[in-house]
Design an enzyme around this catalytic site. Sequence first.
Site, PDB file in Angstrom:
ATOM      1  N   GLY A   1      59.607-117.271  27.914  1.00  0.00           N
ATOM      2  CA  GLY A   1      59.771-118.408  28.447  1.00  0.00           C
ATOM      3  C   GLY A   1      58.282-119.201  29.068  1.00  0.00           C
TER       4      GLY A   1
ATOM      5  CE  LYS B   1      65.678-115.185  29.176  1.00  0.00           C
ATOM      6  NZ  LYS B   1      64.088-115.216  29.212  1.00  0.00           N
TER       7      LYS B   1
ATOM      8  CD  GLU C   1      63.081-110.463  24.452  1.00  0.00           C
ATOM      9  OE1 GLU C   1      63.602-111.560  23.609  1.00  0.00           O
ATOM     10  OE2 GLU C   1      63.515-110.264  25.380  1.00  0.00           O
TER      11      GLU C   1
ATOM     12  CG  ASN D   1      69.104-113.445  27.162  1.00  0.00           C
ATOM     13  OD1 ASN D   1      69.828-113.528  27.837  1.00  0.00           O
ATOM     14  ND2 ASN D   1      67.800-112.778  27.606  1.00  0.00           N
TER      15      ASN D   1
ATOM     16  CD  GLU E   1      64.293-112.919  31.913  1.00  0.00           C
ATOM     17  OE1 GLU E   1      65.229-113.152  31.979  1.00  0.00           O
ATOM     18  OE2 GLU E   1      63.161-113.781  31.309  1.00  0.00           O
TER      19      GLU E   1
ATOM     20  CG  HIS F   1      65.706-109.387  28.962  1.00  0.00           C
ATOM     21  ND1 HIS F   1      64.891-109.968  30.021  1.00  0.00           N
ATOM     22  CD2 HIS F   1      65.583-110.249  27.911  1.00  0.00           C
ATOM     23  CE1 HIS F   1      64.467-111.092  29.350  1.00  0.00           C
ATOM     24  NE2 HIS F   1      64.756-111.299  28.279  1.00  0.00           N
TER      25      HIS F   1
ATOM     26  N   GLY G   1      65.847-117.259  24.037  1.00  0.00           N
ATOM     27  CA  GLY G   1      66.304-117.664  25.524  1.00  0.00           C
ATOM     28  C   GLY G   1      66.316-119.249  25.526  1.00  0.00           C
ATOM     29  N   GLY G   2      65.133-119.993  25.801  1.00  0.00           N
ATOM     30  CA  GLY G   2      65.254-121.278  26.385  1.00  0.00           C
ATOM     31  C   GLY G   2      65.730-122.245  24.921  1.00  0.00           C
TER      32      GLY G   2
ATOM     33  CB  SER H   1      58.052-118.975  23.311  1.00  0.00           C
ATOM     34  OG  SER H   1      57.621-118.570  24.691  1.00  0.00           O
TER      35      SER H   1
HETATM   36  P1  PGA Z   1      62.610-117.334  25.480  1.00  0.00           P
HETATM   37  O1  PGA Z   1      63.260-115.959  26.233  1.00  0.00           O
HETATM   38  O2  PGA Z   1      63.128-117.562  24.154  1.00  0.00           O
HETATM   39  O3  PGA Z   1      63.094-118.378  26.553  1.00  0.00           O
HETATM   40  O4  PGA Z   1      60.979-117.199  25.667  1.00  0.00           O
HETATM   41  C1  PGA Z   1      63.668-114.862  25.286  1.00  0.00           C
HETATM   42  C2  PGA Z   1      64.357-113.846  25.922  1.00  0.00           C
HETATM   43  O5  PGA Z   1      63.811-113.524  27.175  1.00  0.00           O
HETATM   44  O6  PGA Z   1      65.122-113.082  25.496  1.00  0.00           O
END
Ligand code: PGA
Length: 250
Positions: A173, A11, A167, A9, A97, A95, A234-235, A213
């Site tokens: 994050g 973002k 999640e 993802n 967010e 998600h 994500g990251g 994470s």
């Molecule tokens: P993250 O994000 O791996 O940076 O924690 C995961 C996500 O929001 O899907």
Amino acid sequence: MRTPIIAGNWKMYKTLGEARELVAGLLAGLGEGAACEVVVCPPYTALASVGEQVANTPISLGAQDVFFEAQGAFTGAIAPQMLCDVGCRYVIVGHSERRQYFGDTDATVNRKLHAALANGLRPIMCVGESKPQRDAGEAEAIVTAQVRAGLADVTAAQMAEVVIAYEPIWAIGTGDTATSADAQAMHAAIRATLVEIFGAETAQTVRIQYGGSVKPDNVDELMAQPDIDGALVGGAALKADSFLRIIQFQ
Ligand code: PGA
């Protein structure tokens, strides 16, 4: 019997050039293919271009969100058919967010999920509790309620197309991953909820990803859990080497 699925993802990261560079790196590293299903979810602006790049490769294309109407005066929104048009196979819905910053609710997540399914897109439906909810001992009740509401009026047959991503919001994050035991416990609770709604046979086939994470150094332990069938990353999905290592979990 469940094929693992690892999705990146991205973002609100990556210009077109950066997106293409990342995908080129992934394709070079993947070579013949992967032992799991691999999905990348770039921002809308890069979908068409990345879609051409990953056509006939081991990488599938996904979007990060979708609107539930087919077309119309909905400024800024993207319809399911538009995602299909640029080669999307998957779409993330719900998600945290989107729920936090863009007003998604369980009800709109459910509408988006149905719109995706009606157009042949596979939804990746995200659920997860906040830190205060976890500290109050409400995590399982919150998450299983999100699962039930998000999947309202979905049939057992349609569940073959649905992926669920657990999640925990406090792990996204933050570098603060859920322990593999805590993640497994929640995945088992989600699967037990699926058994209640759809029956045991269907529930056993649904893939449940963990997200929050996920990194090269914790993916192996997470993926070793019996009810963790993949990751939403994500990251660590923004760089080819770290995402490739996650795809190649042991
Ligand atoms: P993250 O994000 O791996 O940076 O924690 C995961 C996500 O929001 O899907």
